[in-house]
Design a protein around this motif. Structure first.
Motif, short mmCIF file in Angstrom:
data_model
loop_
_atom_site.label_atom_id
_atom_site.label_comp_id
_atom_site.label_asym_id
_atom_site.label_seq_id
_atom_site.Cartn_x
_atom_site.Cartn_y
_atom_site.Cartn_z
N ARG A 46 0.84 -1.20 0.00
CA ARG A 46 0.00 0.00 0.00
C ARG A 46 0.87 1.25 0.00
O ARG A 46 2.04 1.22 0.40
CB ARG A 46 -0.93 0.02 1.22
N THR A 47 0.26 2.34 -0.47
CA THR A 47 0.99 3.61 -0.46
C THR A 47 1.10 4.13 0.98
O THR A 47 0.18 3.94 1.80
CB THR A 47 0.25 4.64 -1.33
N TRP A 70 -1.03 2.48 6.57
CA TRP A 70 -2.49 2.30 6.64
C TRP A 70 -2.80 0.81 6.49
O TRP A 70 -3.15 0.33 5.41
CB TRP A 70 -3.17 3.10 5.53
N GLY A 73 -6.18 -0.02 4.98
CA GLY A 73 -6.57 0.71 3.79
C GLY A 73 -6.93 2.15 4.09
O GLY A 73 -6.89 2.62 5.24
N ALA A 74 -7.28 2.86 3.03
CA ALA A 74 -7.57 4.29 3.17
C ALA A 74 -8.77 4.54 4.06
O ALA A 74 -8.92 5.64 4.60
CB ALA A 74 -7.80 4.88 1.78
N GLU A 75 -9.67 3.56 4.22
CA GLU A 75 -10.86 3.75 5.06
C GLU A 75 -10.53 3.58 6.53
O GLU A 75 -11.33 3.94 7.40
CB GLU A 75 -11.96 2.76 4.66
N THR A 148 -0.36 11.53 -4.26
CA THR A 148 -0.87 10.15 -4.30
C THR A 148 -1.68 9.86 -3.05
O THR A 148 -1.23 10.12 -1.92
CB THR A 148 0.29 9.14 -4.39
N PRO A 149 -2.90 9.31 -3.19
CA PRO A 149 -3.70 8.98 -1.99
C PRO A 149 -2.96 7.96 -1.12
O PRO A 149 -2.31 7.04 -1.63
CB PRO A 149 -4.98 8.39 -2.58
N VAL A 152 -3.99 3.35 -0.23
CA VAL A 152 -4.61 2.59 -1.33
C VAL A 152 -3.67 1.47 -1.75
O VAL A 152 -2.44 1.55 -1.56
CB VAL A 152 -4.92 3.50 -2.54
N ARG A 153 -4.25 0.44 -2.32
CA ARG A 153 -3.40 -0.66 -2.82
C ARG A 153 -2.57 -0.14 -3.99
O ARG A 153 -3.08 0.54 -4.89
CB ARG A 153 -4.26 -1.84 -3.28
N ASP A 156 -3.75 -1.02 -7.45
CA ASP A 156 -4.85 -0.20 -7.96
C ASP A 156 -4.32 1.12 -8.52
O ASP A 156 -4.82 1.63 -9.54
CB ASP A 156 -5.87 0.06 -6.85
N TRP A 157 -3.32 1.69 -7.83
CA TRP A 157 -2.72 2.93 -8.33
C TRP A 157 -2.02 2.67 -9.67
O TRP A 157 -2.13 3.46 -10.60
CB TRP A 157 -1.72 3.46 -7.30
#
Length: 807
Positions: A46-47, A70, A73-75, A148-149, A152-153, A156-157
């Protein structure tokens, strides 16, 4: 055949997932052997942001980084993790790719674990592209844009910003009858017909030539008839043959091809994209015009695969004024191949005869992508359009200007029509498919429909008749839709048996032999001449006209050679104790009536493993006899039989017997095999065997399916013992058969219980003692009747053996 998902989407407008495409391909008959999806191994990455990066207190080249990770994940919520990193570009505030502890790192093939590096804890990794197997770059960790968010995986990016690095690769198996599927467009066409998307239009268009080609082409008349009906080409001058663009190199790398130069990569691209092999010559090296011809004398050519091949008369070649430049349709020649310094090229696109290409490649032992496709059949109608499409790509990527097209020959005629009977799908496949759906399916595959006639497209040489149309319709509709249905009964009630008596006997023999502990063998019906002669064969009547090899030159005259060869192989591998059997035909000629079904068993070694009770012993002929009798009993043979001499020459002369119902009615044979046969077959003996001929067993008079009622005699049996003095060379069997024939109605059994040699009997004499069991059926025997039978026994034995009662 390999291709990537993005490559497929160049031809197919689809939103189907990798899994859906793979399932559909296999169902369509294009079996997916492997799908390599980089995303499968990178899901945990992940980022993340580096909050702080400071020098390691105990190592000059390491940095201690506080990372905002994270894990959910982002959530989710961020967590601060400490990571020890050796990358020179690690810095405060950068966005990178983080792998938490427990993640599998594909580039290093390790599972990441928490650790302590030079006194500092490290609970994860900031990754480089090589560690994620995205490239060979390991100069530093991945540095993503600042916006970059986070969380996130990374896959996916990548799918959004650099999809080529996570492009799934499909590897499908192509059957020989589907040459059109050797191009990505052919695969896309099948998927579109199935309904997984829409096939994108493809019109190469013509490239106008700005000058006449300085190189012309001619095809010899005898070659044009079959070997090469059409040859096209053009000169493109002023090209710059450098590296290919990244998208082209990425596609070739993905399918296992090494990018070489733009010109070569373009030809490889069209080989896989359109199933259109091409070749480029260095036009400055070609002398004069090109000629396509058959070789008339052996000539050597150094090919592009760095090997030298000797072309033989009858092979096709492309030559210029100086000599052979290419093995037609197989592999190009190295002298006229393009290099980085090439400026002017001649681009070739031709249609070659599949049989001629296959024969040439097989003789020269060449395997190339071009040969693989030409021998299966490429689309002859795409020869010139393929040249135009490749010309356009060369001009776009390498620059230059193209000449007019030169060609010789014409596109071979492939138009044919097959009658479309929409009702045959139900009868041939068992599927109900609407007639209009069938026509729509064929149109989607490129067929043209004219009334009830379907015209296959030029890229489908495998469609030759109405049944092929049914196959195409059923294939696209999916054979998984087939519903199991019971076959209709031909007649009401319980169906009649379908197995013949011989088939039932063969099955009974197999069950019995297996129950006796034998292992079934299925050997070749062909053996070598020497082995056949050992068993009475090896004549011209059983010689094969076109044998597979010299060890399979004759039809087997008996099943024993195959069993002995199997036993020899087992002995060579340390298995000395074997029990083998086979049920199959033996041959005495080439006509159907000159073969007979046999049941053969072979015993070699001992009866079992060593044990503390000492019960292990070597097998003997009585083991073979007992097993042969068990097989005959299972086949329904009479219980009363005679055991006679006179077996074939491969049996031991004194240790075998024929099981007969009379002198001319043999049911089987058992005994020890002749030592000379064992030596010739390389078997360490002794070896016991039996052969039963099921066809010789009499068919029961009653065809009842139930077992006959048990018949027990209610009258007491009588046994009498006799001792006969006979010559020493008289066989006990002769005496037993003679005694049994004295009264076949009363005498139930005769057995030998003693043998005495020497003593008062004199030289050359022996005494054989037998027990004769009399079983009355109607009334109890009187003493006079018993004595009368005894007299007949003495008389019969005397006539048969010359023996007299021992006093």
């Amino acid at each position: 055949m390999k291709f990537t998902l993005s490559w497929l989407r160049d031809h197919l407008e689809t939103e189907a997932s990798v899994h859906e495409i793979a399932e559909a391909l296999t169902d369509l008959g294009l079996e997916v052997e492997e799908v390599v999806d980089p995303a499968d191994a990178l899901g945990a990455f992940r980022t993340a942001r580096v909050i702080e990066a400071k020098p390691h207190p105990n190592a000059d080249r390491l940095r201690v980084c506080r990372v905002e990770a994270w894990p959910d994940g982002a959530e989710g919520k961020p967590e601060e993790v400490q990571v020890v990193c050796g990358a020179p570009n690690a810095r405060t505030g950068m966005v990178g790719v983080f792998a938490p502890a427990g993640t599998y790192i594909p580039g290093t093939d390790v599972d990441l674990k928490p650790g302590v590096i030079r006194g500092e804890a490290s609970n994860g990794m900031l990754c480089s592209e090589r560690e994620m197997m995205l490239s060979d770059d390991h100069e530093g960790i991945i540095d993503l844009p600042g916006d970059t968010p986070l969380g996130v995986r990374f896959v996916d990016w990548l799918a959004e910003h650099d999809p080529g690095k996570v492009d799934p690769v499909f590897d499908i198996a192509i059957t020989p009858n589907r040459p059109d599927a050797l191009g990505v467009r052919g695969v896309a066409r099948d998927l579109a017909a199935r309904g997984l998307g829409t096939l994108k239009p493809y019109e190469p268009g013509k490239v106008a030539g700005s000058f006449e080609s300085p190189i012309n082409v001619t095809i010899d008349a005898d070659v044009k008839e079959k070997g090469c009906p059409l040859f096209t080409g053009r000169v493109i001058r002023g090209v710059k043959n450098g590296d290919s663009p990244d998208w082209l190199k990425a596609r070739l790398n993905a399918i296992g091809l090494r990018p070489i130069s733009a010109l070569v990569d373009i030809t490889n691209f069209f080989t896989y994209d359109q199933n259109r092999p091409l070749h480029v010559f260095d036009a400055d090296i070609v002398k004069g015009d090109l000629r396509i011809h058959y070789i008339d004398a052996p000539v050597d050519l150094e090919a592009l695969d760095d090997k030298t091949y000797t072309l033989q008369p009858g092979m096709m070649a492309i030559s210029d004024a100086a000599g052979v430049e290419s093995i037609a349709g197989v592999v190009g020649g190295a002298p006229s191949g393009v290099t980085r310094e090439t400026v002017n090229v001649f681009l070739e696109s031709a249609y070659w005869d599949p049989v001629t290409i296959a024969a040439t490649a097989r003789k020269l032992k060449v395997n190339s992508d071009a040969k693989y496709r030409f021998e299966r059949g490429v689309d002859p109608a795409f020869t010139l359009p393929g040249l135009e499409a490749a010309t356009r790509m060369i001009l776009d990527l390498c620059g230059g200007e193209a000449s007019e097209v030169v060609l010789d020959g014409a596109v071979p005629e492939t138009d044919r029509a097959c009658r479309l009977d929409t009702d045959r799908v139900a009868s041939l496949v068992g599927m109900e498919i609407a007639a209009e759906t069938q026509r729509a399916t064929l149109r989607a595959l490129g067929f043209s429909i004219d009334g009830d006639m379907a015209h296959p497209p030029s890229w489908r040489p495998d469609v030759q008749g109405p049944a092929d149309l049914v196959e195409e319709v059923a294939r696209i509709a999916s054979l998984t839709r087939l519903q199991g249905r019971p076959m209709p009964r031909a007649h009401e009630g319980v169906p009649q048996p379908i197995l013949t008596p011989m088939q039932k006997r063969e099955a009974a023999a197999r069950r019995t032999c297996a129950a006796l502990g034998y292992h079934e063998c299925v050997t070749y019906s062909f053996i070598d001449e020497a082995a056949a002669r050992l068993f009475g064969g090896g004549t011209d009547a059983t010689r094969l006209e076109n044998p597979i090899s010299s060890e399979m030159s004759h039809m087997r005259p008996d099943l024993l050679p195959g069993l002995l060869q199997a036993a020899a192989r087992n002995q060579a591998r340390g298995f000395a104790d074997v029990a083998l059997f086979e049920v199959g035909p033996a041959f005495h000629g080439g006509e159907p009536e000159e073969q007979v079904v046999q049941v053969c068993g072979l015993l070699v070694g001992h009866t079992g493993p060593k044990d503390v009770h000492g019960q292990r012993r070597g097998v003997d002929l009585f083991d073979a006899k007992a097993d042969a009798e068990a097989v005959l009993a299972a086949l329904g043979a009479p219980a009363k039989v005679q055991v006679l001499r006179g077996g074939a020459g491969w049996w031991h002369p004194g240790r075998h017997g024929r099981i007969c119902l009379g002198p001319k009615k043999a049911l089987g044979v058992f005994g020890e095999l002749h030592p000379k046969v064992l030596r010739a077959m390389d078997v360490k003996g002794p070896a016991m065997a039996f052969t039963v001929w099921p066809a010789e067993v009499p068919v029961p008079r009653s065809a009842a399916t139930t077992r006959a009622a048990l018949e027990l005699a209610d009258l007491q049996a009588v046994e009498r013992d006799f001792a006969f003095v006979v010559d020493a060379d008289v066989e006990a069997l002769t005496l037993v058969n003679a005694a049994a024939g004295a009264d076949k109605a009363l005498i139930d059994e005769v057995r030998v219980f003693d043998e005495f040699v020497g003593g008062s009997l004199g030289e050359g004499k022996k005494s054989l003692a037998i027990t004769v069991r009399l079983q009355p059926q109607e009334k109890t025997l009187t003493e006079a009747e018993i004595e009368a039978v005894a007299g007949r026994i003495v008389e019969k034995v005397g006539k048969a053996t010359g023996g007299v009662l021992r006093g």
